[in-house]
Design a protein around this motif. Sequence first.
Motif, PDB file in Angstrom:
ATOM      1  N   ARG A   1       0.859  -1.189   0.019  1.00 39.04           N
ATOM      2  CA  ARG A   1      -0.038   0.064  -0.020  1.00 39.04           C
ATOM      3  C   ARG A   1       0.824   1.304  -0.129  1.00 39.04           C
ATOM      4  O   ARG A   1       0.651   2.144  -0.815  1.00 39.04           O
ATOM      5  N   GLU A   2       2.055   1.184   0.776  1.00 32.83           N
ATOM      6  CA  GLU A   2       3.016   2.555   0.720  1.00 32.83           C
ATOM      7  C   GLU A   2       3.532   2.702  -0.487  1.00 32.83           C
ATOM      8  O   GLU A   2       4.202   3.815  -0.520  1.00 32.83           O
TER       9      GLU A   2
ATOM     10  N   ARG B   1       2.205   2.927  -3.581  1.00 33.33           N
ATOM     11  CA  ARG B   1       1.204   3.209  -4.625  1.00 33.33           C
ATOM     12  C   ARG B   1       1.388   4.418  -5.297  1.00 33.33           C
ATOM     13  O   ARG B   1       0.768   4.757  -6.356  1.00 33.33           O
ATOM     14  N   ASP B   2       2.611   5.041  -5.005  1.00 30.98           N
ATOM     15  CA  ASP B   2       3.115   6.334  -5.778  1.00 30.98           C
ATOM     16  C   ASP B   2       4.047   5.797  -6.872  1.00 30.98           C
ATOM     17  O   ASP B   2       4.486   6.624  -7.807  1.00 30.98           O
TER      18      ASP B   2
ATOM     19  N   THR C   1       0.731   5.916 -12.065  1.00 30.09           N
ATOM     20  CA  THR C   1       1.034   5.336 -10.711  1.00 30.09           C
ATOM     21  C   THR C   1      -0.310   4.576 -10.326  1.00 30.09           C
ATOM     22  O   THR C   1      -1.294   4.730 -10.841  1.00 30.09           O
TER      23      THR C   1
ATOM     24  N   GLU D   1      -1.902   4.668  -7.609  1.00 26.53           N
ATOM     25  CA  GLU D   1      -2.658   5.384  -7.179  1.00 26.53           C
ATOM     26  C   GLU D   1      -3.602   6.254  -8.006  1.00 26.53           C
ATOM     27  O   GLU D   1      -4.864   6.091  -7.899  1.00 26.53           O
ATOM     28  N   ARG D   2      -3.054   6.541  -9.171  1.00 27.19           N
ATOM     29  CA  ARG D   2      -3.891   7.451 -10.141  1.00 27.19           C
ATOM     30  C   ARG D   2      -4.747   6.427 -10.651  1.00 27.19           C
ATOM     31  O   ARG D   2      -5.637   6.747 -11.073  1.00 27.19           O
TER      32      ARG D   2
ATOM     33  N   LEU E   1      -6.187   3.774  -9.579  1.00 25.56           N
ATOM     34  CA  LEU E   1      -7.059   3.309  -8.806  1.00 25.56           C
ATOM     35  C   LEU E   1      -8.118   4.408  -8.950  1.00 25.56           C
ATOM     36  O   LEU E   1      -9.303   4.077  -8.451  1.00 25.56           O
ATOM     37  N   GLU E   2      -7.694   5.609  -9.229  1.00 27.82           N
ATOM     38  CA  GLU E   2      -8.870   6.604  -9.175  1.00 27.82           C
ATOM     39  C   GLU E   2      -9.467   6.961 -10.231  1.00 27.82           C
ATOM     40  O   GLU E   2     -10.490   7.889 -10.454  1.00 27.82           O
TER      41      GLU E   2
ATOM     42  N   SER F   1      -8.176  -6.527  -8.243  1.00 29.73           N
ATOM     43  CA  SER F   1      -7.106  -5.538  -7.649  1.00 29.73           C
ATOM     44  C   SER F   1      -6.383  -6.354  -6.722  1.00 29.73           C
ATOM     45  O   SER F   1      -5.064  -6.094  -6.247  1.00 29.73           O
TER      46      SER F   1
END
Length: 106
Positions: free
Chosen positions: A57-58, A60-61, A75, A77-78, A80-81, A100
């Motif tokens: 999780r840490e 995700r960048d 990334t 994170e992106r 998943l958004e 996922s």
Amino acid sequence: MTGVRVLGRTVDDETRCVHYATPLDVIAIRFACCGEYYPCHRCHAECADHPAEQWPREQRDREAILCGVCSSELTIERYLEVDACPNCSAAFNPGCRLHSAYYFQA
């Protein structure tokens, strides 16, 4: 597609594979365990010589998603958004969210 190497049983230049080949299946995932791009978890299981590992999780960048249409790397994170590539607007398969857990820690 650019020179980014995608391993597995791909069926076209937009990263579709023998397992997932709808018009919306246009991403590849860089696997945390090996740093290699595969279209899906099943391609990794069939072709890699090691078990898959989830992205922590840490992390995700990290850039770990490849858009098969424009070759942009996103990334985690992106990715998943969004529901489409922020660079070329190619729609992503919403069903991928069901898988996922194969790729990313919750």
